[in-house]
Design a protein around this motif. Structure first.
Motif, PDB file in Angstrom:
ATOM      1  N   THR A 160      13.205   3.458   5.661  1.00  0.00           N
ATOM      2  CA  THR A 160      11.935   2.522   6.339  1.00  0.00           C
ATOM      3  C   THR A 160      10.459   3.023   5.799  1.00  0.00           C
ATOM      4  O   THR A 160       9.959   1.611   5.546  1.00  0.00           O
ATOM      5  CB  THR A 160      11.761   3.354   8.154  1.00  0.00           C
ATOM      6  OG1 THR A 160      10.740   5.034   7.324  1.00  0.00           O
ATOM      7  CG2 THR A 160      13.071   3.199   8.630  1.00  0.00           C
ATOM      8  N   GLY A 161      10.745   3.631   4.387  1.00  0.00           N
ATOM      9  CA  GLY A 161       9.595   3.157   3.647  1.00  0.00           C
ATOM     10  C   GLY A 161       8.376   4.077   3.886  1.00  0.00           C
ATOM     11  O   GLY A 161       7.321   4.569   3.644  1.00  0.00           O
ATOM     12  N   GLY A 199       8.266  -3.158   4.596  1.00  0.00           N
ATOM     13  CA  GLY A 199       8.948  -2.814   3.951  1.00  0.00           C
ATOM     14  C   GLY A 199       8.158  -2.896   2.909  1.00  0.00           C
ATOM     15  O   GLY A 199       9.406  -2.101   1.638  1.00  0.00           O
ATOM     16  N   VAL A 200       6.853  -2.903   2.730  1.00  0.00           N
ATOM     17  CA  VAL A 200       6.656  -2.687   1.147  1.00  0.00           C
ATOM     18  C   VAL A 200       4.535  -2.234   1.863  1.00  0.00           C
ATOM     19  O   VAL A 200       4.419  -1.583   2.625  1.00  0.00           O
ATOM     20  CB  VAL A 200       5.956  -4.403   0.878  1.00  0.00           C
ATOM     21  CG1 VAL A 200       6.938  -4.970   0.569  1.00  0.00           C
ATOM     22  CG2 VAL A 200       4.748  -5.166   1.386  1.00  0.00           C
ATOM     23  N   GLY A 232      -2.448  -3.064   2.550  1.00  0.00           N
ATOM     24  CA  GLY A 232      -3.309  -1.895   3.122  1.00  0.00           C
ATOM     25  C   GLY A 232      -4.399  -2.233   1.992  1.00  0.00           C
ATOM     26  O   GLY A 232      -4.415  -3.349   1.453  1.00  0.00           O
ATOM     27  N   VAL A 233      -5.390  -1.118   2.268  1.00  0.00           N
ATOM     28  CA  VAL A 233      -6.678  -1.513   1.308  1.00  0.00           C
ATOM     29  C   VAL A 233      -6.751   0.161   0.351  1.00  0.00           C
ATOM     30  O   VAL A 233      -7.765  -0.011  -0.313  1.00  0.00           O
ATOM     31  CB  VAL A 233      -7.899  -0.849   1.972  1.00  0.00           C
ATOM     32  CG1 VAL A 233      -8.518  -2.041   3.172  1.00  0.00           C
ATOM     33  CG2 VAL A 233      -8.335   0.587   3.190  1.00  0.00           C
ATOM     34  N   ASP A 234      -5.637   0.613   0.298  1.00  0.00           N
ATOM     35  CA  ASP A 234      -5.575   1.710  -0.504  1.00  0.00           C
ATOM     36  C   ASP A 234      -4.932   0.670  -2.583  1.00  0.00           C
ATOM     37  O   ASP A 234      -3.801  -0.353  -2.241  1.00  0.00           O
ATOM     38  CB  ASP A 234      -4.113   2.408  -0.306  1.00  0.00           C
ATOM     39  CG  ASP A 234      -4.217   3.931  -1.354  1.00  0.00           C
ATOM     40  OD1 ASP A 234      -4.725   3.337  -3.010  1.00  0.00           O
ATOM     41  OD2 ASP A 234      -3.493   4.565  -1.099  1.00  0.00           O
ATOM     42  N   ALA A 235      -6.552   0.860  -3.784  1.00  0.00           N
ATOM     43  CA  ALA A 235      -5.565  -0.340  -4.605  1.00  0.00           C
ATOM     44  C   ALA A 235      -4.856   0.878  -5.539  1.00  0.00           C
ATOM     45  O   ALA A 235      -3.817  -0.329  -6.692  1.00  0.00           O
ATOM     46  CB  ALA A 235      -7.093   0.127  -5.215  1.00  0.00           C
ATOM     47  N   ARG A 236      -4.150   1.941  -5.205  1.00  0.00           N
ATOM     48  CA  ARG A 236      -3.035   1.995  -5.135  1.00  0.00           C
ATOM     49  C   ARG A 236      -1.543   1.443  -4.749  1.00  0.00           C
ATOM     50  O   ARG A 236      -0.705   1.010  -5.876  1.00  0.00           O
ATOM     51  CB  ARG A 236      -2.434   3.689  -4.907  1.00  0.00           C
ATOM     52  CG  ARG A 236      -3.219   4.857  -4.964  1.00  0.00           C
ATOM     53  CD  ARG A 236      -2.578   5.810  -5.054  1.00  0.00           C
ATOM     54  NE  ARG A 236      -2.442   6.419  -3.862  1.00  0.00           N
ATOM     55  CZ  ARG A 236      -2.816   6.747  -3.018  1.00  0.00           C
ATOM     56  NH1 ARG A 236      -1.396   7.825  -3.839  1.00  0.00           N
ATOM     57  NH2 ARG A 236      -2.207   6.771  -1.498  1.00  0.00           N
ATOM     58  N   CYS A 237      -1.739   0.462  -4.605  1.00  0.00           N
ATOM     59  CA  CYS A 237      -0.455  -0.291  -3.557  1.00  0.00           C
ATOM     60  C   CYS A 237      -0.975  -1.738  -4.953  1.00  0.00           C
ATOM     61  O   CYS A 237      -0.017  -2.569  -4.928  1.00  0.00           O
ATOM     62  CB  CYS A 237      -0.463  -1.408  -2.752  1.00  0.00           C
ATOM     63  SG  CYS A 237      -0.122  -0.139  -0.794  1.00  0.00           S
ATOM     64  N   GLN A 261      -6.719  -7.622   1.602  1.00  0.00           N
ATOM     65  CA  GLN A 261      -5.800  -6.134   1.738  1.00  0.00           C
ATOM     66  C   GLN A 261      -4.931  -6.245   0.469  1.00  0.00           C
ATOM     67  O   GLN A 261      -4.737  -7.689  -0.181  1.00  0.00           O
ATOM     68  CB  GLN A 261      -4.636  -6.492   3.092  1.00  0.00           C
ATOM     69  CG  GLN A 261      -3.759  -7.476   3.212  1.00  0.00           C
ATOM     70  CD  GLN A 261      -2.686  -7.099   3.651  1.00  0.00           C
ATOM     71  OE1 GLN A 261      -2.253  -6.057   4.354  1.00  0.00           O
ATOM     72  NE2 GLN A 261      -1.826  -8.569   3.647  1.00  0.00           N
ATOM     73  N   TYR A 262      -4.297  -5.233   0.019  1.00  0.00           N
ATOM     74  CA  TYR A 262      -4.034  -5.808  -0.904  1.00  0.00           C
ATOM     75  C   TYR A 262      -2.018  -5.674  -0.533  1.00  0.00           C
ATOM     76  O   TYR A 262      -2.270  -4.941   0.852  1.00  0.00           O
ATOM     77  CB  TYR A 262      -3.617  -4.111  -1.957  1.00  0.00           C
ATOM     78  CG  TYR A 262      -4.499  -4.134  -2.392  1.00  0.00           C
ATOM     79  CD1 TYR A 262      -4.708  -4.041  -4.022  1.00  0.00           C
ATOM     80  CD2 TYR A 262      -5.845  -2.862  -2.417  1.00  0.00           C
ATOM     81  CE1 TYR A 262      -5.733  -4.066  -4.663  1.00  0.00           C
ATOM     82  CE2 TYR A 262      -6.836  -3.237  -2.928  1.00  0.00           C
ATOM     83  CZ  TYR A 262      -6.999  -2.986  -3.781  1.00  0.00           C
ATOM     84  OH  TYR A 262      -8.003  -3.775  -4.928  1.00  0.00           O
ATOM     85  N   TYR A 263      -1.414  -6.065  -1.056  1.00  0.00           N
ATOM     86  CA  TYR A 263       0.259  -6.202  -0.773  1.00  0.00           C
ATOM     87  C   TYR A 263       1.487  -6.823  -1.121  1.00  0.00           C
ATOM     88  O   TYR A 263       0.620  -6.979  -2.307  1.00  0.00           O
ATOM     89  CB  TYR A 263       0.079  -7.538   0.538  1.00  0.00           C
ATOM     90  CG  TYR A 263       1.201  -8.227   1.055  1.00  0.00           C
ATOM     91  CD1 TYR A 263       1.849  -7.216   2.560  1.00  0.00           C
ATOM     92  CD2 TYR A 263       2.471  -8.639   0.802  1.00  0.00           C
ATOM     93  CE1 TYR A 263       2.489  -7.491   3.185  1.00  0.00           C
ATOM     94  CE2 TYR A 263       2.947  -8.486   1.437  1.00  0.00           C
ATOM     95  CZ  TYR A 263       3.397  -8.561   2.786  1.00  0.00           C
ATOM     96  OH  TYR A 263       4.350  -8.573   3.168  1.00  0.00           O
TER      97      TYR A 263
END
Length: 326
Positions: A30-31, A53-54, A57-62, A276-278
């Motif tokens: 499920t991630g 499944g991705v 959020g606001v974490d730039a690592r995304c 958001q990052y997505y």
């Protein structure tokens, strides 16, 4: 009897181990638990989200900085305004096929976004031809893709795949107003909007926008409160795990917030802009943008100047011209 008693601890241990393995496999699938989070290097560091499944959020690592954009060549966006359902008046008549077809004065949004680009140093192509979105290679020519009041199933299978690959490769997405009334039955797109969809709205009316985050590029030049008129979308679901940039103060809506399908409103936290990052890309979103007068420049429409600053900042941050979602 003795042998059966001796078997019980072994049976319990095996059962416990099997349960642990099963839970771990489920979490990875499920991630919720990512086996890649400890990786070192330029690969994705955070791959999972239990809702879509991705990574989001606001974490730039995304974000996937995979070298798909050469900003030394300048900045360029694609404006997409195709409608397969209701069409907002500020879009004007439907456009001819192809890229950059002729516009009329009634194509207010297309003309206004082009002018934003001309005045601020980025190029704007525009289209309502879904074939122009059919290839990721085509979309990677643009630093951001803008959906402005698109409606219903405005993408075919090829365009859906292309948009997803573009975002996964670090592309920027800007969703404005009825972009939230688009592709209802595509969960990945709902996630791109920040876990949000348009449900209904009350009467168009004046209200007060509260700038709740004034550090972002798109909001730093805005006052803490400003008057604007819109349809004030009610959302189901409402955005989560995003950076909310602006709300509407529902107490200032004299005609009420209850929508035409009886949504009661969102109370003290009614978001109208967020980021958001997505899934590797950047997404900047606003439910504002209903009226053609939003792009007036003569001071006759309250909040027009603020809306234009908000939209410009969102576009520039989504395409990487300015810092994103800081």
């Amino acid at each position: 009897m003795t042998s059966r008693l001796r078997m019980r601890p072994l049976h319990a241990a095996l059962t416990s181990a099997a349960t642990t393995v099963g839970i771990t496999v489920a979490l990875v699938a499920t991630g919720t638990l990512s086996v890649a989070q400890g990786r070192v290097g330029q690969g994705a560091q955070n791959l999972g989200d239990p809702d879509y499944g991705v990574c989001r959020g606001v974490d730039a690592r995304c974000y996937h900085d995979w070298g798909n954009f050469d900003t030394t060549k300048g900045f360029k966006v694609l404006l997409y305004t195709r409608t397969a359902g209701p069409r907002h008046a500020n879009l004007g008549p439907a456009l001819a096929s192809g890229l950059n077809p002729p516009l009329t004065d009634a194509n207010v949004v297309q003309n206004a976004v082009r002018k934003l680009g001309t005045d601020n140093g980025f190029q704007v192509d525009y289209t309502e031809d879904v074939s122009q979105l059919a290839s990721p290679a085509t979309l990677f020519k643009y630093n951001a893709v803008i959906f402005y009041s698109t409606s219903r199933d405005t993408l075919d299978d090829a365009a859906q795949t292309s948009l997803r690959q573009y975002v996964r490769g670090g592309g920027g997405f800007v969703g404005v107003h009825n972009a939230f009334g688009t592709e209802y039955n595509w969960p990945w797109y709902e996630g791109l909007l920040g876990n949000a969809n348009f449900y209904d709205h009350g009467p168009e009316q004046s209200g007060t926008v509260e700038t709740v985050d004034r550090k972002d590029v798109s909001t730093k030049s805005l006052p803490s409160r400003w008057t604007f008129s819109d349809e004030w979308y009610n959302l189901v679901p409402a955005p989560t795990d995003v950076r909310v940039l602006a709300n509407v103060d529902e107490s200032t809506l004299a005609k009420g917030v209850t929508g035409n399908y009886n949504h009661p409103g969102h109370g003290e936290n009614h978001p109208v802009a967020w980021c958001q990052y997505y899934d590797g890309g950047r997404a900047w979103l606003t439910t504002l943008g209903h009226d053609a007068k939003d792009f007036s420049t003569d001071g006759s429409f309250a909040g027009a100047a603020e809306f234009q600053k908000l939209l410009l900042g969102g576009i520039e941050s989504a395409m990487g011209k300015s810092p994103f979602c800081k």
